[in-house]
Scaffold this active site. Structure first.
Site, PDB file in Angstrom:
ATOM      1  N   SER A 261       0.870  -1.188   0.000  1.00  0.00           N
ATOM      2  CA  SER A 261       0.000   0.000   0.000  1.00  0.00           C
ATOM      3  C   SER A 261       0.900   1.229   0.000  1.00  0.00           C
ATOM      4  O   SER A 261       2.105   1.118   0.206  1.00  0.00           O
ATOM      5  CB  SER A 261      -0.854   0.030   1.264  1.00  0.00           C
ATOM      6  OG  SER A 261      -0.059   0.387   2.378  1.00  0.00           O
ATOM      7  N   ASP A 262       0.327   2.409  -0.198  1.00  0.00           N
ATOM      8  CA  ASP A 262       1.097   3.623   0.030  1.00  0.00           C
ATOM      9  C   ASP A 262       0.984   3.959   1.522  1.00  0.00           C
ATOM     10  O   ASP A 262       0.205   3.351   2.273  1.00  0.00           O
ATOM     11  CB  ASP A 262       0.619   4.772  -0.873  1.00  0.00           C
ATOM     12  CG  ASP A 262       1.714   5.820  -1.086  1.00  0.00           C
ATOM     13  OD1 ASP A 262       2.684   5.842  -0.301  1.00  0.00           O
ATOM     14  OD2 ASP A 262       1.614   6.623  -2.033  1.00  0.00           O
ATOM     15  N   TRP A 263       1.732   4.953   1.927  1.00  0.00           N
ATOM     16  CA  TRP A 263       1.882   5.321   3.346  1.00  0.00           C
ATOM     17  C   TRP A 263       0.514   5.511   4.037  1.00  0.00           C
ATOM     18  O   TRP A 263      -0.241   6.402   3.667  1.00  0.00           O
ATOM     19  CB  TRP A 263       2.703   6.614   3.428  1.00  0.00           C
ATOM     20  CG  TRP A 263       2.990   7.108   4.797  1.00  0.00           C
ATOM     21  CD1 TRP A 263       2.102   7.703   5.651  1.00  0.00           C
ATOM     22  CD2 TRP A 263       4.233   7.049   5.486  1.00  0.00           C
ATOM     23  NE1 TRP A 263       2.722   8.025   6.821  1.00  0.00           N
ATOM     24  CE2 TRP A 263       4.039   7.643   6.748  1.00  0.00           C
ATOM     25  CE3 TRP A 263       5.507   6.567   5.160  1.00  0.00           C
ATOM     26  CZ2 TRP A 263       5.071   7.763   7.686  1.00  0.00           C
ATOM     27  CZ3 TRP A 263       6.526   6.697   6.092  1.00  0.00           C
ATOM     28  CH2 TRP A 263       6.295   7.288   7.339  1.00  0.00           C
TER      29      TRP A 263
END
Ligand code: BGC
Length: 736
Positions: A261-263
């Site tokens: 996932s992104d942050w």
């Protein structure tokens, strides 16, 4: 480790241990096992830290070796950690920002830059970089355009593949290689209004035809990891989009690696309003196909409960944990947990002369000469005064160069002082870099305004300009004006810089502007008042040397725009490969009242995609085709003869565009399908030929099949996307 042994390892893991593998923790949790500060805030236990699969943003051979040793000693199965970081345009030796790298139209050079970044990062202990960013960008308001290679699907595809090959080499076993993480899948660059993290509204056809090719090229080049984007696509955030991650990415595009996932994006599923609570977010993301959760507490705190309640089959966890373990194994971490982390190697390679030279060459080849009247450039050296806030500004790296030290950057002023032809040229800042009433917001905090007194600086600059034959004005946006969370609604230069331009223009008409920054800006005042404009972007560690060499003519600017300079912000989004509309506007603004146009500005950007001048000139013959029709199995060769008409050697980027005149769905007015760089001596001519084959004519038809349709096509070959040098051929209908 053999695959059977790896399977056995997976079988031996408890549920907690498997879930641990799916978790990436931020580097600032790095006290190797002790729960303090932010880790405690996130509700993590010592056990959670002990079982984590990966850390982000920890860097340095010594630190990583120590952490890896401690973690493996404590982990029940001694599974090594995966260390990832954002190595975007270099690690310590900083290359030009990716948007500038796109302007080189030179995938081999870009690959070499990525290989150098990998070599340095690998020595510093990194295993995976969060690069390339293959997002297509049509809106210069979006701060992250600097991290993309531009507005064109074909160019982006070449560059994304080149970066993957540069980072990963032929094999991850080679020394000095790191794995690539393609991002942000998908459509992150289509943020509405250019506002970061905003919704992307894309038709499936536009997604497939314009956005996916660059991601596909990176997958085909073998990238090991893919990051799901923050944005919604068809109202579904990518980290929750099963169709996107499983059907499109895995089944259609053939991706076999790990998805991250992104942050904090899993926690953000709540804000998106598609998960009622953290538990639901965990369920949705795992089901969608997110293997690793970057920095949120969602997987770590919820997956076990979901399995115990029978809501998540353990098999889903096994599959994701397998992909993480498989990546670790492909990186050889079970045998070589430190990989190339080595302090001696760090000393030898970081900022080595060879790396600096490569960064300088890349910067020089990324510079785009937008205007050059009266042969303003190149300069001799001693006749010029250098004025502007960028003359001595050390922030020539993009906002992502988080591990570089600005003290390693050669400023323009430092380069002038070193060069025998410019050693004594006068310099002055002229004005601050930004307006005091418009603070620059850095990623973490506001950037301190620079200290020069505006009135005094202006006076000093004007006095200098009066005495000099020519003025080189170094202007541009602060680097923190582009990058993540750095979108802007106003893309003109700061007011203080425009005032400086006005005042200098009053004192001296011979102005050459060197323009810095991470996005194409509205530069109409520059076009009006300066005789020459050189777009230097954010050129990296060797920026100053590259600029000075180019201004002196030791290097010919050969960059071509990877993204157009818009006329003004009201035109955005703008891109050359648009559809025609039913009322295409051509010619006279007043006559074509009901054409598709603006009342107050042109449709065309100020400088189009692919545009760029050289210190020499090039002439094109008309386009020659080897045949005027072809079947789907045949090919046509399209060629031009390019001649260097000037008195210096120069490099031209010959560009091929195609246009399908009538198809079952509306087609872009032209699309880049090939380019070739040719270096020509004065007076030299060269034939440049492109082979046109059926696969270059395909489109997503009414039934979303990727096919070519018989009919007429236009071929354009010229120096940029606005070329009118064209010919026609027919793709024959074989059924007839
Ligand atoms: C960015 C990613 C980046 C990640 C890790 C996010 O905020 O969107 O591009 O790789 O942080 O630093």
């Amino acid at each position: 480790m053999k695959e059977t042994e790896l399977r056995q390892l997976l079988n031996d893991l408890t549920l907690d241990e498997k879930i641990g593998q799916l978790v990436q923790l931020p580097g600032y949790f790095q006290n190797a096992g002790a729960v303090t500060g932010p880790a405690a805030d996130m509700g993590l236990t010592e056990e959670d830290l002990r079982l984590a699969g990966s850390y982000l943003s920890i860097i340095g051979a010594e630190k990583i070796r120590k952490l890896q040793t401690e973690f493996m000693a404590r982990h029940p199965h001694h599974i090594p950690l995966l260390f990832m970081a954002d190595i975007i345009n270099g690690y310590r030796t900083v290359f030009p920002i990716p948007l500038a790298q796109g302007c080189t139209f030179d995938p081999e050079l870009v690959k070499q830059g990525a290989a150098i970044a990998a070599r340095e990062a690998a020595a510093a202990g990194i295993h995976v970089t969060f690069s390339p960013m293959a997002d297509l960008v049509w809106d210069a308001r979006w701060g992250r355009v600097m991290e993309s290679t531009g507005e064109d699907p074909y160019l982006n595809a070449q560059m994304a593949a080149a970066m993957v090959r540069g980072y990963q080499g032929d094999s991850l076993e080679e020394k000095g290689r790191i794995a690539a993480c393609l991002k942000h899948f998908a459509g992150y660059g289509a943020a509405e209004g250019g506002r970061d993290y905003n919704t992307a509204e894309l038709s499936v056809r536009t997604l497939r035809e314009d956005h996916l090719p660059a991601y596909q090229a990176a997958v085909d080049a073998g990238c090991e990891v893919v990051m799901a984007s923050f944005n919604t696509l068809d109202r579904i955030p990518s980290a929750a989009n099963e169709w996107l991650l499983k059907e499109v990415l895995r089944k259609e595009m053939g991706f076999k690696g790990m998805v991250i996932s992104d942050w904090n994006a899993l926690e953000e599923l709540l804000a998106h309003g598609i998960a009622a609570d953290q538990k639901e977010a965990a369920f949705i993301a795992l089901r969608a196909g997110v293997d690793m959760d970057m920095t949120s507490p969602i997987y770590i705190r919820n997956l076990k409960k979901l399995v115990e309640e029978g809501k998540v089959p353990e098999q889903w966890i096994n599959e994701s944990a397998w992909r993480v373990l498989r990546l670790k194994n492909r990186l050889g971490l079970f045998e070589r947990p430190f990989r190339d982390a080595d302090e001696g190697e760090e000393k030898a390679v970081l900022l080595s002369d060879g790396h600096r030279q490569a960064a300088r060459e890349c910067a020089e080849k990324s510079f785009v000469l937008l205007k050059n009247e009266d042969q303003m450039l190149p300069i001799r050296g001693d006749e010029a005064a250098f004025i502007g806030p960028y003359v001595d500004h050390p922030y020539l790296n993009g906002a992502w160069s988080i591990f570089a030290d600005d003290q390693d950057t050669v400023t323009v002023r430092a380069a002038l002082a070193r060069h025998p032809r410019t050693r004594n040229v006068p310099t002055a800042p002229g004005c601050p870099i930004s307006d005091p009433d418009q603070p620059v917001l850095g990623f973490q905090q506001p950037v301190a305004p620079d200290s020069c007194d505006p009135e005094e600086a202006l006076k000093e600059a004007v006095d200098l300009a009066k005495k000099a034959d020519k003025v080189v004005l170094c202007l541009g946006e602060h680097r923190e004006c582009t990058g993540e969370a750095a979108s802007r609604g106003d893309i003109t230069l700061p007011k203080c810089q425009l005032r400086l331009l006005d005042e200098i223009a009053r004192a001296n008409k011979n102005i050459a502007v060197v323009l810095f920054g991470g996005r194409p800006l509205d530069i109409r005042p520059l076009k009006e008042k300066a005789k020459a404009i050189l777009a230097a972007w954010l050129p990296g560690s060797e920026g100053g040397n590259a600029v000075v060499r180019t201004l002196l003519g030791e290097s010919d600017p050969s960059g071509r725009l990877s993204m157009c300079f818009p006329w003004c912000v009201g035109q955005l989004p703008v891109h050359y490969n648009h559809l025609n509309t039913g009322r295409p506007f051509r010619g006279d603004y007043h006559a074509a009242r009901f054409g598709s146009k603006y009342q107050d500005i042109p449709n065309e950007p100020l400088y189009p995609f692919g545009f760029g001048l050289s210190y020499t000139g090039f002439a094109y013959s008309s386009v020659k085709l080897s045949a005027d029709s072809m079947t789907k199995k045949q090919r046509i060769t399209a060629s031009v003869t390019v001649t260097n008409t000037g008195s210096r050697e120069g490099t031209e980027t010959v560009q091929l565009y195609l246009h399908d005149l009538a198809a079952s769905v509306a087609r872009p007015v032209r699309q880049l399908k090939g380019f070739r760089k040719v270096k020509l001596e004065p007076g030299e001519s060269r034939e440049v030929a492109f082979v046109i084959s059926e696969d270059m004519l395909r489109l997503y038809d009414l039934s979303m099949r990727f096919v070519s349709e018989p009919g007429e096509f236009e071929v354009f070959i010229g120096p940029d996307s606005a070329t009118d040098n064209r010919a026609r051929f027919t793709l024959l209908d074989e059924a007839r």
